[in-house]
Enzyme design. Structure first.
Site, mmCIF file in Angstrom:
data_model
loop_
_atom_site.group_PDB
_atom_site.id
_atom_site.type_symbol
_atom_site.label_atom_id
_atom_site.label_comp_id
_atom_site.label_asym_id
_atom_site.label_seq_id
_atom_site.Cartn_x
_atom_site.Cartn_y
_atom_site.Cartn_z
ATOM 1 N N THR A 1 59.691 6.750 141.725
ATOM 2 C CA THR A 1 58.715 6.095 142.600
ATOM 3 C C THR A 1 58.488 6.879 143.885
ATOM 4 O O THR A 1 57.382 6.901 144.419
ATOM 5 C CB THR A 1 59.209 4.661 142.919
ATOM 6 O OG1 THR A 1 59.276 3.936 141.690
ATOM 7 C CG2 THR A 1 58.270 3.943 143.865
ATOM 8 N N THR B 1 64.553 4.847 141.032
ATOM 9 C CA THR B 1 65.668 3.970 141.403
ATOM 10 C C THR B 1 66.256 3.205 140.212
ATOM 11 O O THR B 1 67.404 2.762 140.280
ATOM 12 C CB THR B 1 65.226 2.948 142.466
ATOM 13 O OG1 THR B 1 64.116 2.211 141.956
ATOM 14 C CG2 THR B 1 64.857 3.634 143.766
ATOM 15 N N ASP B 2 65.477 3.057 139.135
ATOM 16 C CA ASP B 2 65.920 2.146 138.064
ATOM 17 C C ASP B 2 67.282 2.524 137.484
ATOM 18 O O ASP B 2 68.136 1.666 137.290
ATOM 19 C CB ASP B 2 64.874 2.103 136.940
ATOM 20 C CG ASP B 2 63.583 1.435 137.406
ATOM 21 O OD1 ASP B 2 63.600 0.777 138.454
ATOM 22 O OD2 ASP B 2 62.561 1.590 136.717
HETATM 23 N N1 GLU Z 1 61.023 2.923 139.341
HETATM 24 C C1 GLU Z 1 60.845 3.961 138.389
HETATM 25 C C2 GLU Z 1 62.112 4.761 138.188
HETATM 26 O O1 GLU Z 1 63.195 4.313 138.355
HETATM 27 C C3 GLU Z 1 59.813 4.944 138.797
HETATM 28 C C4 GLU Z 1 58.535 4.811 138.137
HETATM 29 C C5 GLU Z 1 57.865 6.165 137.949
HETATM 30 O O2 GLU Z 1 58.239 7.118 138.600
HETATM 31 O O3 GLU Z 1 57.001 6.253 137.132
HETATM 32 O O4 GLU Z 1 62.081 5.880 137.868
#
Ligand code: GLU
Length: 360
Positions: free
Chosen positions: A49, A120-121
């Site tokens: 993100t 972050t996930d």
């Molecule tokens: N929140 C998502 C992650 O942890 C990011 C989404 C993205 O970069 O497409 O990677």
């Protein structure tokens, strides 16, 4: 009583706010007053993100340019390692990332620290993997953001600047891989994402932060005492593939056939995210016995989010081979999976693996 005149109030407020304004504004930034050169810090951008701008992801170079005042803290270098969501990173990329970091520290003794950007996930997984595989006591700081660059209130540049400051800070050495978001420094081993959306999502629960990143300085209050980085026995320099380890969630009425399927698909280890302090449900015990009969290690962790699983025989495994049963101690299920994968690159001895779970 003397009344404070408005002009005095303005002067007082300016004096109080000055350090923060100076930090945020490149025009007012003072050059470093130091004889020694500015610390060299390298960014390895992996995506997430923090770089997920509508209409096209930010590059590593654009991330560097997004930080006003960076020159006050570090001489930045950068490279684009990947540019994907964190959950899209492969285990092969983990191995390559650890090797790249180890190579950078080896080849450049002047490098003070490394910042890795991540979504972050699953950030805590990448960070803990690096905590176990980086062979240096120099800081590796993993940074992300909850809001993307196209969103009002994007906090990515602030988190990244904090990450650079932590990586440039000599007191960050020897503390393992660090996770920096929201002005807080957490240990990769302890931190977890606790909220799907809020900015204060990264928490170390009962253990708390290692330190904070404030306008005036980086402050530490404690350091991890478990084994990590330079003290780690894991070496991924020549590992092409990590052994398959899966995670199984315990819930009422769960069936053991999922566990059997994992074993049949080649899992060398299974982590049970048990209810409470080791309970399984439904026919999961049968699945675990099937795993044990096939020589597959079963690690019991807890789905509660905190607390410890002590090394003792869980009832559902009563008839299984004892040396294949491991207690995860206080490691979260996804982190127990990472430790088991790395442990299996070193040994197939259950007592040795249990020793590792008590040390890392
Ligand atoms: N929140 C998502 C992650 O942890 C990011 C989404 C993205 O970069 O497409 O990677």
């Amino acid at each position: 009583m003397r009344r404070t005149r408005p002009v005095h109030l303005i002067l007082l407020l300016t004096a109080l706010l000055c350090p923060r304004l100076g930090e945020a504004s490149p025009q007012t930034a003072a050059p470093a007053q130091s004889a020694s050169p500015m610390p060299k810090v390298r960014l390895l951008a992996t995506g997430g993100t923090i770089s997920n701008r509508a209409g096209g992801r930010l590059s590593a170079e654009e991330l560097i340019r997004s930080m006003p005042g960076l020159e006050r803290y570090a001489r930045p270098k950068f490279e684009q390692f990947a540019n994907v969501a964190s959950s899209q990173l492969t285990l092969k990329q983990w191995l390559d990332l650890a090797r790249r970091i180890n190579g950078l520290f080896k080849d450049d003794p002047d490098l003070s620290g490394i910042v890795v950007t991540s979504g972050t996930d699953t950030l805590e997984e990448t960070a803990y993997f690096l905590d176990l595989t980086v062979k240096s006591d120099k800081p590796v700081v993993v940074v992300g953001s909850m809001r993307n660059p196209s969103t009002l209130g994007y906090e990515g540049a602030a988190n990244l600047l904090d990450g650079f400051r932590v990586a440039a800070e000599p007191a960050s050495r020897g503390k393992g891989v660090l996770v920096v978001l929201n002005d807080e420094i957490n240990s990769a081993r302890e931190v977890t994402k606790t909220d799907a959306l809020r900015l204060h999502t990264f928490q170390s629960r009962d253990y708390g932060v290692l330190g904070v990143v404030d306008a005036d300085r980086v402050v530490y209050y404690r350091a991890p005492v478990t084994r990590h980085t330079k003290e780690s026995e894991f070496d991924v320099s020549s590992i092409e593939e990590l052994p398959r380890v899966d995670v199984v969630l315990v819930y009422q009425g769960a069936t053991g056939d999922i566990i059997k399927a994992m074993v049949d698909q080649g899992a060398k280890g299974i982590v049970i995210a048990s209810a409470g302090a080791g309970a399984t449900s439904g026919t999961q015990g049968e699945g675990m016995q099937y795993a044990a009969a096939k020589g597959v290690f079963v690690v019991t962790s807890t789905r509660t989010g905190s607390g410890r699983i002590a090394s003792r025989r869980p009832s559902a495994m009563a008839s299984a081979t004892p040396q294949l049963r491991i207690a995860a101690e206080d490691l979260a299920p996804v982190k127990a999976r990472i430790l088991l994968m790395l442990a299996l690159t070193r040994t197939k001895d259950g007592a040795e693996i249990q020793r590792m779970f008590t040390q890392y």
